[in-house]
Design a protein around this motif. Structure first.
Motif, PDB file in Angstrom:
ATOM      1  N   TYR A   5       0.891  -1.123   0.123  1.00  0.00           N
ATOM      2  CA  TYR A   5      -0.081  -0.038  -0.084  1.00  0.00           C
ATOM      3  C   TYR A   5       0.781   1.196   0.014  1.00  0.00           C
ATOM      4  O   TYR A   5       0.674   2.060  -0.676  1.00  0.00           O
ATOM      5  N   ASP A   6       1.729   1.127   0.786  1.00  0.00           N
ATOM      6  CA  ASP A   6       2.698   2.432   0.930  1.00  0.00           C
ATOM      7  C   ASP A   6       3.309   2.921  -0.305  1.00  0.00           C
ATOM      8  O   ASP A   6       4.089   3.991  -0.308  1.00  0.00           O
ATOM      9  N   VAL A   7       3.790   1.557  -1.169  1.00  0.00           N
ATOM     10  CA  VAL A   7       4.784   2.000  -2.341  1.00  0.00           C
ATOM     11  C   VAL A   7       3.722   2.362  -3.424  1.00  0.00           C
ATOM     12  O   VAL A   7       4.194   2.394  -4.581  1.00  0.00           O
ATOM     13  N   GLY A   8       2.319   2.355  -3.189  1.00  0.00           N
ATOM     14  CA  GLY A   8       1.338   2.942  -4.249  1.00  0.00           C
ATOM     15  C   GLY A   8       0.394   1.741  -4.617  1.00  0.00           C
ATOM     16  O   GLY A   8      -0.401   1.961  -5.632  1.00  0.00           O
ATOM     17  N   VAL A   9       0.190   0.521  -4.133  1.00  0.00           N
ATOM     18  CA  VAL A   9      -0.760  -0.462  -4.627  1.00  0.00           C
ATOM     19  C   VAL A   9      -1.885  -0.143  -3.661  1.00  0.00           C
ATOM     20  O   VAL A   9      -1.907  -0.483  -2.679  1.00  0.00           O
ATOM     21  N   LYS A  10      -2.773   0.559  -4.262  1.00  0.00           N
ATOM     22  CA  LYS A  10      -3.977   1.053  -3.416  1.00  0.00           C
ATOM     23  C   LYS A  10      -4.918  -0.069  -2.628  1.00  0.00           C
ATOM     24  O   LYS A  10      -5.143   0.122  -1.752  1.00  0.00           O
ATOM     25  N   TYR A  11      -5.033  -1.065  -3.702  1.00  0.00           N
ATOM     26  CA  TYR A  11      -5.993  -1.953  -3.367  1.00  0.00           C
ATOM     27  C   TYR A  11      -5.268  -3.110  -2.866  1.00  0.00           C
ATOM     28  O   TYR A  11      -4.769  -4.106  -3.329  1.00  0.00           O
ATOM     29  N   SER A  12      -4.790  -3.141  -1.453  1.00  0.00           N
ATOM     30  CA  SER A  12      -4.034  -4.015  -0.826  1.00  0.00           C
ATOM     31  C   SER A  12      -4.681  -4.703   0.281  1.00  0.00           C
ATOM     32  O   SER A  12      -5.140  -4.216   0.852  1.00  0.00           O
ATOM     33  N   PHE A  13      -5.021  -6.174   0.292  1.00  0.00           N
ATOM     34  CA  PHE A  13      -5.534  -6.609   1.020  1.00  0.00           C
ATOM     35  C   PHE A  13      -5.010  -7.965   1.659  1.00  0.00           C
ATOM     36  O   PHE A  13      -4.132  -8.670   0.836  1.00  0.00           O
ATOM     37  N   THR A  14      -5.350  -8.529   3.041  1.00  0.00           N
ATOM     38  CA  THR A  14      -4.852  -9.772   3.464  1.00  0.00           C
ATOM     39  C   THR A  14      -6.037 -10.653   3.838  1.00  0.00           C
ATOM     40  O   THR A  14      -6.972 -10.272   4.436  1.00  0.00           O
ATOM     41  N   PHE A  15      -6.191 -11.789   3.241  1.00  0.00           N
ATOM     42  CA  PHE A  15      -7.124 -12.794   3.305  1.00  0.00           C
ATOM     43  C   PHE A  15      -6.573 -13.593   4.512  1.00  0.00           C
ATOM     44  O   PHE A  15      -5.516 -13.971   4.691  1.00  0.00           O
ATOM     45  N   GLU A  16      -7.451 -13.899   5.653  1.00  0.00           N
ATOM     46  CA  GLU A  16      -7.506 -14.927   6.435  1.00  0.00           C
ATOM     47  C   GLU A  16      -8.726 -15.915   6.064  1.00  0.00           C
ATOM     48  O   GLU A  16      -9.667 -15.750   6.418  1.00  0.00           O
ATOM     49  N   LEU A  17      -8.205 -17.005   5.587  1.00  0.00           N
ATOM     50  CA  LEU A  17      -9.138 -18.126   5.020  1.00  0.00           C
ATOM     51  C   LEU A  17      -9.725 -18.812   6.295  1.00  0.00           C
ATOM     52  O   LEU A  17      -9.285 -18.544   7.401  1.00  0.00           O
ATOM     53  N   ARG A  18     -10.629 -19.941   6.043  1.00  0.00           N
ATOM     54  CA  ARG A  18     -10.908 -20.693   7.190  1.00  0.00           C
ATOM     55  C   ARG A  18     -10.026 -21.285   7.713  1.00  0.00           C
ATOM     56  O   ARG A  18      -8.872 -21.663   7.340  1.00  0.00           O
ATOM     57  N   ASP A  19     -10.167 -21.961   9.212  1.00  0.00           N
ATOM     58  CA  ASP A  19     -11.732 -21.599   9.678  1.00  0.00           C
ATOM     59  C   ASP A  19     -11.515 -20.793  10.903  1.00  0.00           C
ATOM     60  O   ASP A  19     -10.566 -19.636  10.669  1.00  0.00           O
ATOM     61  N   THR A  20     -12.064 -20.774  12.027  1.00  0.00           N
ATOM     62  CA  THR A  20     -12.039 -19.759  13.137  1.00  0.00           C
ATOM     63  C   THR A  20     -11.394 -20.350  14.297  1.00  0.00           C
ATOM     64  O   THR A  20     -11.414 -19.942  15.332  1.00  0.00           O
ATOM     65  N   GLY A  21     -10.894 -21.510  14.148  1.00  0.00           N
ATOM     66  CA  GLY A  21     -10.254 -22.212  15.151  1.00  0.00           C
ATOM     67  C   GLY A  21     -10.342 -23.710  15.451  1.00  0.00           C
ATOM     68  O   GLY A  21      -9.725 -24.264  16.238  1.00  0.00           O
ATOM     69  N   ARG A  22     -11.623 -24.169  15.213  1.00  0.00           N
ATOM     70  CA  ARG A  22     -11.736 -25.241  15.422  1.00  0.00           C
ATOM     71  C   ARG A  22     -10.774 -26.387  14.538  1.00  0.00           C
ATOM     72  O   ARG A  22     -10.061 -27.203  15.443  1.00  0.00           O
ATOM     73  N   TYR A  23     -10.310 -26.211  13.540  1.00  0.00           N
ATOM     74  CA  TYR A  23      -9.220 -27.056  13.027  1.00  0.00           C
ATOM     75  C   TYR A  23      -7.977 -26.090  12.812  1.00  0.00           C
ATOM     76  O   TYR A  23      -6.986 -26.695  12.741  1.00  0.00           O
ATOM     77  N   GLY A  24      -8.175 -24.865  12.552  1.00  0.00           N
ATOM     78  CA  GLY A  24      -6.975 -23.876  12.540  1.00  0.00           C
ATOM     79  C   GLY A  24      -6.305 -24.203  11.082  1.00  0.00           C
ATOM     80  O   GLY A  24      -6.618 -24.400  10.131  1.00  0.00           O
TER      81      GLY A  24
END
Ligand SMILES: O=C(NO)N[C@@H](Cc1ccccc1)C(=O)O
Ligand SMILES: [Zn+2]
Length: 308
Positions: A260-279
């Motif tokens: 983002y700071d070098v200019g890539v405006k649309y910058s996202f981090t995905f955290e996929l499944r799950d929420t901790g049951r299997y992790g």
């Protein structure tokens, strides 16, 4: 024999299998896929990059990387799925076809190749790279603390034995240096950066290195909301979204903040499944559903990038 090896997209594949797959899918789809080598890892393994899209001049590009953290096996599985979907549904899926005609997708199936191999051979729960740390018997740097974005100021460790070790310097790792160099060299075309992790079911955007709001916060928040709403429609999987610092935790040196700071405006981090049951040990039976719902979010974000 003339039987073409069939790739299993609904299983976790080891690095040799993934590398053979990336060579084959490029060879079998030359008008849509080309493979290049981004760089070489600490232990000397190639890091391959796939460029997916119809050839055209001065197209916008979206960079998608997987396999930052070795134990997060569903991440490389998604990158494989994305490429499969692209080659199988080009011409039939109108949304995907339009995206592939007008955007290029750089897909990096596994950044942390040494760590990934180590999780298959030695320690399933390994996170970091496998570089030797001088003065320590502990291996590896956290690649997502190793970028020059508030480097090592918060939510990172300066101790080599810690899982969030920021490294000796920003981009100390061959893997992070190779990725940063590629993005720096292609800043005129790369408009989106998506980095895929697991687990938590979150869609994060800058900043994680501070609580300061990104100058594009309102737009990124809207893009994230629309993406998680699209994701939800398929299997009713609920994601939270927002700036990394407030949504997950403060952590400096992340690749999304750096992009983002070098200019890539649309910058996202995905955290996929799950929420901790299997992790990190998400069952292979969930790869299909996880990948399909994530495709909807990636298509949503990509359409926004194409139209803005
Ligand atoms: O690794 C995971 N989950 O796998 N979570 C990220 C969270 C994050 C995202 C963006 C910037 C900094 C930190 C991590 O590196 O800790
Ligand atoms: Zn991760």
């Amino acid at each position: 024999s003339n039987i073409r090896a069939v790739h299993s997209y609904e299983k976790y594949n080891d690095l040799d299998t993934i590398n053979a797959w990336s060579a084959n899918i490029a060879a079998q789809n030359p008008s849509l896929v080309t493979r290049s080598q981004l760089g070489t890892s600490y232990e000397g393994r190639p890091i391959y990059l796939l460029k997916v899209g119809r050839s055209g001049s001065n197209k916008k590009a979206v960079f998608i990387d997987c396999g930052f953290h070795a134990r997060e096996w569903v991440s490389p599985a998604f990158c494989q799925w994305f490429v499969k979907e692209s080659v199988e549904n080009y011409g039939s899926d109108a949304v995907l076809t339009n995206l592939l005609n007008n955007l290029d997708f750089y897909v990096l199936p596994v950044l942390n190749v040494d760590g990934y191999v180590f999780t298959w051979s030695s320690n399933r729960m390994w996170r970091k790279t496998r570089s030797v740390n001088s003065g320590s018997t502990c291996f590896g740097t956290d690649p997502n603390r190793n970028f020059n974005a508030g480097w090592c100021t918060v939510g990172a460790s300066s101790r080599a034995c810690d899982d969030t070790y920021c490294g000796s310097t920003p981009e100390s790792e061959r893997e992070t240096k190779a990725l940063a160099n590629f993005i720096r060299s292609n800043l005129s075309s790369i408009k989106g950066y998506l980095t895929v992790h697991s687990y938590s079911q979150m869609l994060l955007f800058p900043y994680s290195y501070s609580y300061a709001l990104a100058r594009d916060h309102t737009e990124l928040n809207t893009v994230a909301k629309n993406a998680v709403d699209q994701l939800f429609t398929l299997h009713r999987t609920r994601y939270t979204y927002g700036p990394g610092g407030t949504t997950i935790y403060l952590a400096a040196g992340g690749s999304d903040d750096w992009a983002y700071d070098v200019g890539v405006k649309y910058s996202f981090t995905f955290e996929l499944r799950d929420t901790g049951r299997y992790g990190f040990l998400l069952p292979e039976s969930q790869i299909k559903a996880t990948s399909e719902e994530t495709m909807l979010a990636v298509k949503s974000i990509s359409n926004h990038i194409l139209n803005n």
